[in-house]
Scaffold this motif. Structure first.
Motif, short mmCIF file in Angstrom:
data_model
loop_
_atom_site.label_atom_id
_atom_site.label_comp_id
_atom_site.label_asym_id
_atom_site.label_seq_id
_atom_site.Cartn_x
_atom_site.Cartn_y
_atom_site.Cartn_z
N ARG A 1 6.81 -0.19 -8.83
CA ARG A 1 6.09 1.04 -8.49
C ARG A 1 6.35 2.06 -9.59
N VAL B 1 5.44 5.73 -10.84
CA VAL B 1 4.86 6.99 -10.39
C VAL B 1 4.85 7.95 -11.57
N ALA C 1 1.42 -3.69 -11.67
CA ALA C 1 2.19 -2.57 -11.11
C ALA C 1 1.34 -1.73 -10.16
N GLU C 2 2.04 -1.10 -9.20
CA GLU C 2 1.39 -0.07 -8.37
C GLU C 2 1.57 1.24 -9.12
N ILE C 3 0.48 1.89 -9.45
CA ILE C 3 0.62 3.13 -10.23
C ILE C 3 0.05 4.30 -9.43
N THR C 4 0.87 5.32 -9.28
CA THR C 4 0.45 6.52 -8.55
C THR C 4 0.56 7.71 -9.48
N ARG D 1 -3.70 5.15 -8.39
CA ARG D 1 -3.90 5.95 -7.18
C ARG D 1 -3.71 7.42 -7.56
N VAL E 1 7.05 9.66 -1.67
CA VAL E 1 6.58 8.58 -2.55
C VAL E 1 7.80 7.93 -3.18
N PHE F 1 9.56 5.27 -5.99
CA PHE F 1 9.27 4.72 -7.32
C PHE F 1 10.38 3.80 -7.80
N ASP F 2 9.99 2.87 -8.66
CA ASP F 2 10.99 2.13 -9.43
C ASP F 2 11.20 2.83 -10.77
#
Ligand SMILES: Cc1cc2nc3c(=O)[nH]c(=O)nc-3n(C[C@H](O)[C@H](O)[C@H](O)COP(=O)(O)OP(=O)(O)OC[C@H]3O[C@@H](n4cnc5c(N)ncnc54)[C@H](O)[C@@H]3O)c2cc1C
Length: 458
Positions: free
Chosen positions: A59, A61, A83-86, A128, A153, A155-156
């Motif tokens: 994750r 962020v 990756a999940e990107i916010t 996101r 939220v 994060f890694d």
């Protein structure tokens, strides 16, 4: 073998990439001339789709939707397809070309030209985007961010790209209505809403932003008084001779320039009516625009225990004092420098995004360079043009000023006023520490050096 043809060009002012064998006549985004473009690698490769069944995506962020944050999110996506990107941004707009706010004020562009990307781009990149959501607290050890909408939220890896805000000195009356800065789209709209014939504006600050703001307002027929606290304009980018030449250009635009003007207070009750100077004068004003520098947004980082000075301290990997947190752009301090410049924020953002995604890309520092937009006179300044021990070539003629400074045959700084076409070559020469010691003895004047560089740009 003939060299590989150039396929893409990067605008050194705003980072826009133009594809084609030649640079465009002017940048589609910031209006910079063709001379601001340098050949570059192809734009980032096309998006790699996430592998089917990918699990345990890190994750990432990104806090802040300025150019550093958007560049970080984009680079992270390229390097980490799964990756999940916010991306959280305190402003309610789509992320935009902040450096073009003066062109918006000037009327050269409209609001629809401001977004960096259309809304669909973020979806396509699987970023996101949370506009209008501010991070209110950061807990590095728990890898947690508290948000203004009540969400938490996780994060890694985190990229802090929270930028800076305009500095309003603590003058008496600075809080009055009608006194404001020009940092955001909302600020610019507020000024545009007030424009009317006969409006009187006092712009405080003789740096680039003050000049661009004054120039943009003068084009609307506003009566503009421009206060420069120093003896000449753009003292950090120009010598006195350069600043004085620029002052003549500014006066010809109808701007009333006051150099050496020290503000004592903003006059008015409830709303600003003027600016009082230390010499006793009072300049009437309907609006007062303050461009007195920036301050990095540090509250979040400081409260989280990250090491900060003028900015959040980062090493060459743009890592902060916490190994999972990076910082980039106007909020970051690298080797005692907070750059406050668009291309640097873009570049640092890209590197921070890559590093957050598991790569190792080092930031080695960049020479500071500035280009003045809006005023219709080419003004470019780079590096250490006033280095005390430098060999200097300097020349001034009607409407033109050239200065080149060399240390041991290598260019260390330059100023060009009224002379376009050399910016990219000068940037390249400084960045690559190009050695001119053989050519210099045959180049006795600044004009001769300029002609040489135009002929041998690399
Ligand atoms: C009018 C104007 C003209 C300029 N012209 C030039 C130019 O010609 N050349 C040049 O090099 N530079 C120029 N600059 C400077 C340049 O725009 C900045 O250096 C650049 O925008 C920095 O980018 P950044 O992403 O680091 O920060 P910012 O652009 O400041 O973006 C930071 C973002 O983070 C958001 N944010 C802050 N705190 C939080 C939080 N807690 N949670 C979530 N989001 C948060 C903010 O709302 C903001 O959207 C100009 C600046 C202005 C204002």
């Amino acid at each position: 073998m003939s060299p590989t043809p150039v396929k893409a060009w990067r605008c050194e002012v705003c980072g826009y990439i133009h594809e084609g064998p030649e640079p465009p006549a002017e940048c589609l985004v910031c209006g910079a001339p063709a001379s601001e473009f340098t050949p570059c690698e192809q734009p980032l490769p096309p998006l790699v789709p996430a592998p089917a069944g990918a699990v345990a995506a890190p994750r990432i962020v990104v806090l802040g939707g300025g150019i550093a944050g958007v560049a970080a999110a984009e680079a992270a996506r390229q390097a980490a397809p799964a990756a999940e990107i916010t991306l959280l941004d305190g402003e309610a707009e789509l992320p935009y070309w902040r450096l073009n706010l003066t062109r918006l004020l000037d009327g050269e562009i409209q609001e629809d030209a401001l977004p960096l990307h259309p809304a669909g781009w973020y979806e396509q990149q699987r970023i996101r985007l949370l506009p209008g959501v501010t991070a209110t607290a950061l807990a590095p050890e728990r890898h947690e961010i508290a948000c203004s909408n009540g969400d938490t939220v996780l994060f890694d890896k985190l990229v802090l790209a929270v930028g800076a805000q305009a500095f309003l000195p603590p003058w008496p009356g600075v809080q009055l209505a009608g006194v404001q800065a020009l940092r955001t789209l909302a600020d610019t709209r507020a000024v545009l809403d007030q424009l009317r014939p006969g409006l009187r504006c006092v712009c405080i600050g003789g740096g680039i932003l003050g000049l661009e703001t004054a120039g943009a307002l003068a084009k609307h027929g506003v009566h503009v008084d421009l206060l420069a606290g120093d003896g000449w304009l753009m003292p950090r980018q120009l010598t006195q001779a350069g600043g004085e030449l620029l002052a003549r250009h500014v006066a010809a635009l109808g701007i009333h320039l006051h150099t050496g003007a020290k503000v004592r207070a903003i006059a008015g009750t409830g709303r600003a009516t003027g600016v009082q100077l230390e010499d006793g004068r009072e300049l009437p004003a309907d609006i007062v625009l303050v461009t007195a520098g920036i301050r990095a947004n540090l509250a979040l980082a400081t409260a989280a225990g990250l090491h900060t000075r003028q900015g959040v301290l980062v090493d060459e990997w743009l890592t902060t004092s916490h190994p999972d947190i990076y910082a980039a752009g106007d909020c970051a301090e690298h080797q005692q420098v907070v750059y406050g410049l668009w291309p640097v924020a873009n570049f640092q953002g890209t590197l921070a995004g890559l590093n957050a995604a598991g790569q190792r890309s080092a930031f080695g520092g960049l020479p500071r360079s500035n280009v003045l937009k809006v005023l219709g006179l080419h003004v470019f300044s780079i590096g250490d043009f006033a280095a005390p021990a430098a060999q200097v070539l300097e020349q001034q003629s009607e409407g033109q000023y050239l200065r080149f400074a060399f240390m041991e045959g290598r260019l260390c700084g330059a100023i060009l006023i009224g002379r376009a076409g050399l910016d990219a070559a000068l940037k390249g020469a400084i960045e690559h520490r190009r050695d001119f010691s053989t050519a210099l003895p045959q180049l006795p004047t600044a004009a001769a050096f300029a002609a040489y560089l135009a002929k041998h740009p690399a």
